[in-house]
Design a protein around this motif. Sequence first.
Motif, mmCIF file in Angstrom:
data_model
loop_
_atom_site.group_PDB
_atom_site.id
_atom_site.type_symbol
_atom_site.label_atom_id
_atom_site.label_comp_id
_atom_site.label_asym_id
_atom_site.label_seq_id
_atom_site.Cartn_x
_atom_site.Cartn_y
_atom_site.Cartn_z
ATOM 1 N N CYS A 1 84.576 10.500 -30.922
ATOM 2 C CA CYS A 1 84.036 9.357 -31.670
ATOM 3 C C CYS A 1 83.672 8.217 -30.722
ATOM 4 O O CYS A 1 84.323 8.010 -29.690
ATOM 5 C CB CYS A 1 85.082 8.889 -32.670
ATOM 6 N N CYS B 1 90.098 9.266 -31.493
ATOM 7 C CA CYS B 1 89.485 10.599 -31.488
ATOM 8 C C CYS B 1 88.504 10.735 -30.320
ATOM 9 O O CYS B 1 87.656 9.863 -30.108
ATOM 10 C CB CYS B 1 88.777 10.851 -32.809
ATOM 11 N N CYS C 1 88.139 0.893 -35.225
ATOM 12 C CA CYS C 1 89.153 1.779 -35.825
ATOM 13 C C CYS C 1 90.227 1.959 -34.771
ATOM 14 O O CYS C 1 89.928 2.070 -33.585
ATOM 15 C CB CYS C 1 88.534 3.122 -36.176
#
Length: 640
Positions: free
Chosen positions: A203, A200, A196
Motif C-alpha cells: 500500500c 501493509c 492509515c
Amino acid sequence: MVYRRIMLVRPEGRCGWGYMWSPLAINLEYVAASIEEYVDDIAIINQEYDTDTDIRVHIERFKPDLFGVTMSATEHRSGLELCRIAKEYGLTTMVGGYHPTPIPDELMGHDQVDMVFRGESEITMKEFVLQGTPDDIEGISYRKDGKIIHNPDRDPVADLDSLPTPARHYRVGNECHQWTERGGRHRDQVHTSRGCWGKCTFCCEPSMSHSKQRHRDPEKVFQEIKEVYELHGREPLVIIFGDPHLMGRPKNIERLSELLIEANMDVIFTAMLRADVVAKNPDIIAKMVKAGIVGYCMGIESPDESELDGTKKGIDNKKQEEAVRLLRKHHAVAGGTFVIGLPGQTEEEIMTFPEYARHLGMTEAAFAVATPQAGTEFHAELDDAGMIHDDDWTNYDQMHSVFHQGNISKERIEELLTHCLGRFYAPDLFLDIIIDTQYRQSEGKKITVADFIHHMGDRLRFVLTGGKRLRPDDGARHTDVFLSATINPWTRKRTEAIGAHNVLDLERFLQIAGSQKIQISVTQGDVHLVSYILKTTSTTVEYLDVLDTPIDDATLTIELDATLLRKRLGLGLSILKGIVKRRQLGTLLRIIKAYRKNRAYTNSKTLGPMTLPASYAEDGCRMDGWDKEKYLRIKTMNKV
Ligand code: B12
Ligand code: SF4
C-alpha cells in the motif's frame, strides 16, 4: 514570478474501480481551497467529465500562468502529455499525488515537468503562490541551474480541521451523471481522516503518510456533509468516504453516526476500512448502518494467514469472519478486496479466494492483481530481486501483472482475476444482495419481479459496459472465463435452501406458469458457454442451476449469443429463432402472460414479508462449510 491564474487538471484514465466510482478531483479541490483567496482565478478540469474539450482549448480560454496535474500511476503517461502541451504555451508546470511523491527524480527527468509537489500539498501550494518561487519551500522538487533540487519533506498536515473544505464550486462537469443514471442518486466524496496506521507492504499509505492517521472533528465532518447535501439540492445522495481506513478512531465515527441519525437526510455512505476494527466494534457498526453507512469495503487480501503476516496486514481469519458476519447481521454490504498473484502463490490457492469470500458471506468482492506501486516496500523487494518486467506505469492498474510471479504466467494471472470475479458473482449471490437490500430499504418485504428484473438489468448493463472497457482487447476470452467460472454445484444447493419464491413476489406467476424448466443457454458464436436452469412448480421456485452442458428436457430454452448481447435486434431475433426451432412459442406466451398477470397482481396489494429459512438468518451466506480441499476440487468442474 507571481502566479495569479491557476489551472489544475485530473487526466482522463479510468480503470478498475473507476468504472464503479468514476473519480472526482477532490484532491485538486482541496488544493484550490487553500489558495483561492490569494490568486485571481482557478480552473479545475476533471477530464473524466470533460472528454470532448481538448486541453488546448481550455488553456487558450482560461489563459493560466501555472499548470498543475494530479497523477496516479495509471495517469503517468497522460499526465506527462498534458504537461508537454502546457509547455507549448510556455506555462510553468507541476505534478502531485500518490504516484509522483515517491519518485520525484523520475518525473523531473522529463523536461516538461518543472516541479513535483511531494505529499499533502495544501500548505506547500499556499507558500508557493505567495512566494512565487520554490526556494526553501518544504515538499517541492524543482530544477535550479540545471540541477534537480529536492527541498526537505513536509510533514503530513497535523490538524486537518485547519484546512478549508474542498472547493467543490469549481466543478464544471456533471460529476453525478453516472450515479443518477445507475442508482438514482447524486454522489460526492468526503474525508473524515487522512492516512492509515497500517503498514501493509503493497500500500502507498505507509510511504505517503508514514502510517500516521489524523482525524477531523466529527462535528465539522457533519457540517461538511450537510453542506454537500445542500449543494446537491437535497437530492438522494451517496457519499464515498475517501478515508483509506474510516474507523481509525471508532469513537469519532460513532459520534458522526449519532449526528447523522438525528439529521435524517437522504444520504447513504460507503467506507473503506480494516476488518479487525469492524469486528471489534459491533455496537458502533450497528449505529453506523442505522446512520446510512451501508457499504463496507475491507482489505481481506487472502485466506492464508501466513500471507497476511507476510504483507504486514496483521489481521487473522477469525477477525475477517467476525467482521463479515457482523455486517451481514445488519444487512450492510459486506465487501472486500483480495490480492492475487503475490510471489509464490499457486493457481489453486488463488482459485480458493472467491470460495473463501463466499464462505465468509461477503456480498461484494474485488480481486486485484498484486501491484508494486512506486514507493512501497513491495516495490523495493521485487526491484531488488530483479523480478519486475514491466516498467510502464500505465499498466500498474492492479489488473495487469507486471512482475515475474514465479509459478504462474502473466496472462494466466490476469485470467484468474476474471475467474475469481465469475466464481464470486455466481447467480445465487444476487438473492443475498436482494435480501439485504430489502431489509435495509423495505423492512424485509418481498421484492416485485419487475424491481428484480430492473435490478438485474442494471447489474448486467454494468458488467457488460464495464467489462468491455476493462478488457478492450480480449473481451471474448474473458467472457468465456467469467461465465465458465459461474458453473458450480453450490448455486443449486443454495437456491434450493433459500427458495427464490420466499424473496420475490411470484405467487400469481407460478400459479399461471406452473411446472417449468426454463433454460437460458449462453453461447459465443457456435460455442456453448453455460446454461442457467430455473425449475418451478405452481407454488415454488425449486432451484436455479448453472451447468456446462445444455439439458434436453427444458420446457423453454432461450439462446443468448454473447457476441450479440449489445445489439438488441440481433439478440431478439436469435432468441426467437431458438424458441421457434423447438416449437416452444406456446410456453413462451404462457410465461409472458404469467409475468404480466403477476405484475398487475403485485401492484394491487401490499407486499408481504420475505419468509426465509431459519438457517439463513443463522448462517448467512454459507450452506456448506469452508473446506479448502473441497473447494479445490471445484476447479475440475470448471472449464478454466
Ligand atoms: C478514495 C480512493 C479511491 C476512490 C476514489 C478516488 C478518486 N476520487 O479519484 C476509488 C474507489 C474510485 C478509487 C479507485 C482506484 N484507486 Co484509489 N484510492 C483512494 C484513496 C484511499 C484516497 C484518495 C484520496 O482521495 N485522498 C485524499 C486526497 C486529498 O489526497 P491526494 O490525492 O493524495 O492529494 C493530496 C496530495 O497528493 C497532493 N496532490 C495530489 N495531486 C496534486 C496535484 C497537484 C498539482 C498538486 C500541487 C498537489 C497534488 O495534494 C493533495 C492535497 O493534500 C487512495 C489512497 C490510499 N490510502 O490508499 C487510493 C489510491 C489513490 N488508489 C489507488 C488505486 C490503485 C486505485 C485503483 C486503480 C484501484 C483498482 N484496482 O481499481 C482505482 C483507479 C480509479 C481510476 N483511476 O479510474 C492507489 C494509487 C497507487 C498509485 N501510486 O498510483 C492508491 C494510492 C491506493 C494504494 N493502493 O496505495 N480510489
Ligand atoms: S490497512 Fe489498508 S489503507 Fe491501511 S496500510 Fe493496509 S492496505 Fe493501506
